[in-house]
Every structure is written in C-alpha cells, then in structure tokens.
Motif scaffolding. Structure first.
Motif, mmCIF file in Angstrom:
data_model
loop_
_atom_site.group_PDB
_atom_site.id
_atom_site.type_symbol
_atom_site.label_atom_id
_atom_site.label_comp_id
_atom_site.label_asym_id
_atom_site.label_seq_id
_atom_site.Cartn_x
_atom_site.Cartn_y
_atom_site.Cartn_z
ATOM 1 N N THR A 128 24.742 32.284 10.163
ATOM 2 C CA THR A 128 25.167 31.767 12.067
ATOM 3 C C THR A 128 24.426 30.239 11.639
ATOM 4 O O THR A 128 24.639 29.563 13.125
ATOM 5 N N HIS A 129 24.383 29.939 10.520
ATOM 6 C CA HIS A 129 23.292 28.208 11.351
ATOM 7 C C HIS A 129 24.517 27.588 10.660
ATOM 8 O O HIS A 129 24.436 26.355 10.470
ATOM 9 N N GLY A 130 25.585 27.890 10.179
ATOM 10 C CA GLY A 130 25.949 26.743 10.114
ATOM 11 C C GLY A 130 27.083 27.416 8.439
ATOM 12 O O GLY A 130 27.105 28.813 7.626
ATOM 13 N N THR A 131 27.654 27.081 8.341
ATOM 14 C CA THR A 131 28.948 26.850 6.104
ATOM 15 C C THR A 131 28.864 25.210 5.521
ATOM 16 O O THR A 131 28.457 24.597 6.464
ATOM 17 N N LYS A 132 28.558 25.785 4.474
ATOM 18 C CA LYS A 132 28.932 24.432 3.267
ATOM 19 C C LYS A 132 29.601 24.458 2.078
ATOM 20 O O LYS A 132 29.361 26.385 1.894
ATOM 21 N N ALA A 133 30.363 24.512 1.955
ATOM 22 C CA ALA A 133 32.053 24.503 1.012
ATOM 23 C C ALA A 133 31.569 23.445 0.129
ATOM 24 O O ALA A 133 31.029 22.301 0.116
ATOM 25 N N MET A 134 31.254 23.478 -1.314
ATOM 26 C CA MET A 134 31.032 22.834 -1.481
ATOM 27 C C MET A 134 31.635 22.597 -3.165
ATOM 28 O O MET A 134 32.254 23.402 -3.892
ATOM 29 N N PHE A 135 32.592 21.693 -3.846
ATOM 30 C CA PHE A 135 32.791 22.072 -5.630
ATOM 31 C C PHE A 135 32.993 21.028 -6.191
ATOM 32 O O PHE A 135 32.094 19.596 -5.954
ATOM 33 N N TYR A 136 32.575 21.065 -7.275
ATOM 34 C CA TYR A 136 32.183 20.280 -8.481
ATOM 35 C C TYR A 136 33.383 20.148 -9.882
ATOM 36 O O TYR A 136 33.999 21.579 -10.169
ATOM 37 N N PHE A 137 33.369 19.072 -10.173
ATOM 38 C CA PHE A 137 34.021 19.552 -11.638
ATOM 39 C C PHE A 137 33.697 17.981 -12.152
ATOM 40 O O PHE A 137 32.801 17.092 -11.845
ATOM 41 N N GLU A 138 34.420 17.624 -13.721
ATOM 42 C CA GLU A 138 34.003 16.932 -14.660
ATOM 43 C C GLU A 138 34.760 15.687 -14.058
ATOM 44 O O GLU A 138 35.950 15.545 -14.113
ATOM 45 N N LYS A 139 33.628 14.159 -13.819
ATOM 46 C CA LYS A 139 34.540 13.485 -13.439
ATOM 47 C C LYS A 139 35.589 12.896 -14.560
ATOM 48 O O LYS A 139 34.874 13.038 -16.222
ATOM 49 N N ASP A 140 36.666 12.523 -15.287
ATOM 50 C CA ASP A 140 37.126 12.047 -15.718
ATOM 51 C C ASP A 140 36.599 10.993 -16.580
ATOM 52 O O ASP A 140 36.443 9.318 -15.880
ATOM 53 N N THR A 141 36.206 10.488 -17.497
ATOM 54 C CA THR A 141 35.044 9.065 -18.301
ATOM 55 C C THR A 141 36.319 8.240 -17.986
ATOM 56 O O THR A 141 36.581 6.609 -18.209
ATOM 57 N N LYS A 142 38.268 8.230 -18.186
ATOM 58 C CA LYS A 142 39.476 7.605 -18.205
ATOM 59 C C LYS A 142 39.669 6.685 -16.933
ATOM 60 O O LYS A 142 40.072 5.514 -16.374
ATOM 61 N N ASP A 143 38.784 7.602 -15.513
ATOM 62 C CA ASP A 143 39.111 7.235 -14.915
ATOM 63 C C ASP A 143 38.176 5.717 -14.347
ATOM 64 O O ASP A 143 38.106 4.950 -13.359
ATOM 65 N N VAL A 144 36.995 6.080 -15.298
ATOM 66 C CA VAL A 144 35.987 4.468 -14.571
ATOM 67 C C VAL A 144 36.611 3.375 -15.213
ATOM 68 O O VAL A 144 37.050 2.603 -15.943
ATOM 69 N N VAL A 145 36.807 2.348 -13.851
ATOM 70 C CA VAL A 145 36.683 1.059 -14.411
ATOM 71 C C VAL A 145 35.928 0.145 -14.567
ATOM 72 O O VAL A 145 34.613 0.515 -14.470
ATOM 73 N N ARG A 146 35.691 -0.733 -15.597
ATOM 74 C CA ARG A 146 34.267 -1.009 -16.037
ATOM 75 C C ARG A 146 34.988 -3.292 -16.389
ATOM 76 O O ARG A 146 36.044 -3.423 -15.688
#
Length: 101
Positions: free
Chosen positions: A83-101
């Motif tokens: 009655t005080h609200g809703t929380k939606a959480m989603f989680y996933f592993e970040k693909d390391t190839k997406d990281v810009v170096r």
C-alpha cells in the motif's frame, strides 16, 4: 540500450496509469547500480500498490517487461508492491565488450 529503454518506459507508463488516483500527486524514481559487472535498475513509486500474486496474467505490458528482461538481457525481474508503493527491479550481467576504453 533499446531493451532497457523499452522496459523502463513500460514500467513508467504503468506508474502513470495505475499507481495514483486521478489528480493525485506522487513520486517515481529510477536508479541504476553497477556492482561486480551486474547492472541493477530499479523503478519505484509511492502509489497505491497492488497484489503481485493476484496480478492479471493477461497484462500485455508486464508480459513485455518479463520477456525483454529474460530474453533480451538474460536477466531477472523482481516486483514488490504494497500500500506504500511498487518497486520493480531488474538485473543482468553487463557485457564487457560494451565497455569503451
């Protein structure tokens, strides 16, 4: 990024349509946390909430969210509501190839 945007958009649309009575004000937040290469995104409101266990299996929006989290992100979705609200959480592993170096 497109999948994440679609998921967040659908969760925000659900808040807009269902969390508050007509004319009522409320708060919503989006939070992202990266820890040990896992990205957790939380969309939360302080609305009326609903029974997660009695939710409609025919909810197209929620089916879309579940499908994108599972199939596009290979992640997990958790929804908590009272009655005080809703929380939606989603989680996933970040693909390391997406990281810009």
């Amino acid at each position: 990024m497109v999948s994440i945007s679609i998921i967040i958009n659908e969760l925000l649309q659900n808040i807009y349509e269902h969390a508050y009575s007509s004319g009522e004000k409320g708060n919503a937040s989006i939070k992202a946390t990266l820890l040990n290469n896992f990205l957790t995104i939380t969309v939360e409101d302080d609305g009326h909430g609903y029974s997660v266990h009695n939710q409609s299996k025919d909810s197209l929006g929620l089916m879309l969210v579940k499908s994108y989290v599972k199939d596009k992100l290979n992640g997990k979705l958790k929804i908590e509501s009272n009655t005080h609200g809703t929380k939606a959480m989603f989680y996933f592993e970040k693909d390391t190839k997406d990281v810009v170096r």
